[in-house]
Design an enzyme around this catalytic site. Structure first.
Site, PDB file in Angstrom:
ATOM      1  CB  SER A 150      -0.899   0.123   1.364  1.00  0.00           C
ATOM      2  OG  SER A 150      -0.270   0.320   2.343  1.00  0.00           O
ATOM      3  CG  ASP A 161      -9.937   2.690  -4.894  1.00  0.00           C
ATOM      4  OD1 ASP A 161     -10.682   2.258  -5.222  1.00  0.00           O
ATOM      5  OD2 ASP A 161      -9.646   2.509  -3.213  1.00  0.00           O
ATOM      6  CG  ASP A 192      -3.989  -3.350  -1.887  1.00  0.00           C
ATOM      7  OD1 ASP A 192      -4.599  -3.031  -3.068  1.00  0.00           O
ATOM      8  OD2 ASP A 192      -3.708  -3.620  -0.908  1.00  0.00           O
ATOM      9  CG  HIS A 193      -6.353  -0.249  -1.630  1.00  0.00           C
ATOM     10  ND1 HIS A 193      -7.793   0.708  -2.220  1.00  0.00           N
ATOM     11  CD2 HIS A 193      -6.281  -0.763  -1.249  1.00  0.00           C
ATOM     12  CE1 HIS A 193      -8.540  -0.310  -2.230  1.00  0.00           C
ATOM     13  NE2 HIS A 193      -7.614  -1.447  -1.438  1.00  0.00           N
ATOM     14  CG  HIS A 198      -9.480  -4.296  -3.066  1.00  0.00           C
ATOM     15  ND1 HIS A 198      -8.651  -4.507  -2.946  1.00  0.00           N
ATOM     16  CD2 HIS A 198      -9.317  -5.059  -4.985  1.00  0.00           C
ATOM     17  CE1 HIS A 198      -8.261  -3.654  -4.270  1.00  0.00           C
ATOM     18  NE2 HIS A 198      -8.142  -4.460  -4.714  1.00  0.00           N
TER      19      HIS A 198
END
Length: 307
Positions: free
Chosen positions: A50, A104, A82-83, A209
């Site tokens: 992340s 995202d 991630d994200h 997710h």
């Protein structure tokens, strides 16, 4: 083996009707445990960070660790952001050596989500990097990701979104949730919505997710060592396994690894109060992470011997 993007591993997953674990890491120990367990089971794997992990450890450090460990195994490994919330997040990861990024923008108005996602896709594809994006909203809290309720992905909108953005995979909301305390009541995955999305996007890899299972056994083992997890629960394994046998190609796992790692450290120190050797309690923690990863590969994702 060199790190690779998601194209080939997702194509094989769709054809083989299995899913690939996407496991979050923030340090060398968790990354090493994930890769060793995947290699032991001859399974492809996605390791991911992340933006919070990048702030903690540094983007170049995380990439260097992933590249170095990938060279010592013969399984496909994809390194995913991630994200990512902004174009700058994704560009930083791409330029540093990530092979897949997730943008995202699901909290933005639909047309703004499309515009930002297209911009990331154009840049990523020029660097041979694949892109995941998200439609719908997952409840729960994890790092900077927070929402109070689910908004399920609309199948018609999913079709329009994929066609207009050119993304390589789509994260959908069908009932999973971020964090360790996912549900107040019984969890239900909307497999009917999944089926509708599959029908409209038969060749698009789909992603879940917030898919840690936070099993009763995992919680009990942690609480025996003093971890406070009152009310923690996750996605039922049988539902998740069914989703993985359909069109779900990537399943994100973070909370399960955090609990397992913490349990391993606490257990070792509870039983060896005199120990101050970091290597010893980190090794115990890594063994707990490996157990979780192996269990998911063998019993939920069905990706064992698929490398």
């Amino acid at each position: 083996m060199e790190l690779q993007n998601s194209n080939e591993i997702f194509k094989k997953a769709i054809d083989g009707k299995y899913a690939i674990g996407a496991f979050n890491f923030v340090n060398m120990e968790v990354l090493k445990a994930i890769i060793e367990a995947s290699n032991d089971n001859n399974s492809p794997v996605i390791v991911q960070c992340s933006t919070g992990a990048i702030k903690y450890a540094g983007v170049d450090t995380l990439v260097a660790m992933a590249k170095s460990m990938a060279k010592n195994v013969n399984i496909p490994i994809c390194l995913n952001l991630d994200h990512g919330k902004t174009f700058e997040d994704c560009k930083m990861a791409i330029d540093a050596g990530f092979t897949n990024v997730m943008i995202d923008a699901s909290s933005l108005p639909y047309e703004e989500n499309i515009a930002l996602t297209k911009r990331v896709v154009e840049y990523a594809h020029s660097k041979n990097v694949t892109v995941e994006a998200e439609l719908g909203v997952l409840a729960g809290v994890e790092e900077d990701i927070s929402a109070s309720h689910n908004i399920y992905t609309d199948p018609d909108q999913a079709y329009d979104f994929v066609k207009r953005t050119g993304i390589d995979s789509l994260a959908i909301a069908i009932g999973t949730s971020h964090g360790t305390h996912k549900f107040k009541g019984d969890a239900i995955l909307r497999l009917d919505i999944l089926a509708q999305i599959e029908e409209k996007l038969p060749t698009t890899p789909l992603v879940l997710h917030g898919a840690s299972t936070v099993t009763k056994k995992l919680v009990e083992n942690a609480e025996k060592q003093g971890v406070m997890l009152d009310g923690a629960n996750g996605v039922p394994e049988n539902m998740l396994s069914e989703a993985c046998s359909k069109h779900i190609c990537k399943v994100n796992v973070d909370s399960d690894l955090k609990i397992a790692y913490t349990t391993g450290i606490r257990k070792h120190l509870n039983e060896n109060a005199e120990n101050v050797d970091i290597r010893k309690y980190n090794t115990s923690a890594m063994e707990e992470v490996k157990k979780v990863v192996a269990h998911k590969i063998q019993n939920i994702f069905n990706s064992k011997n698929m490398a």
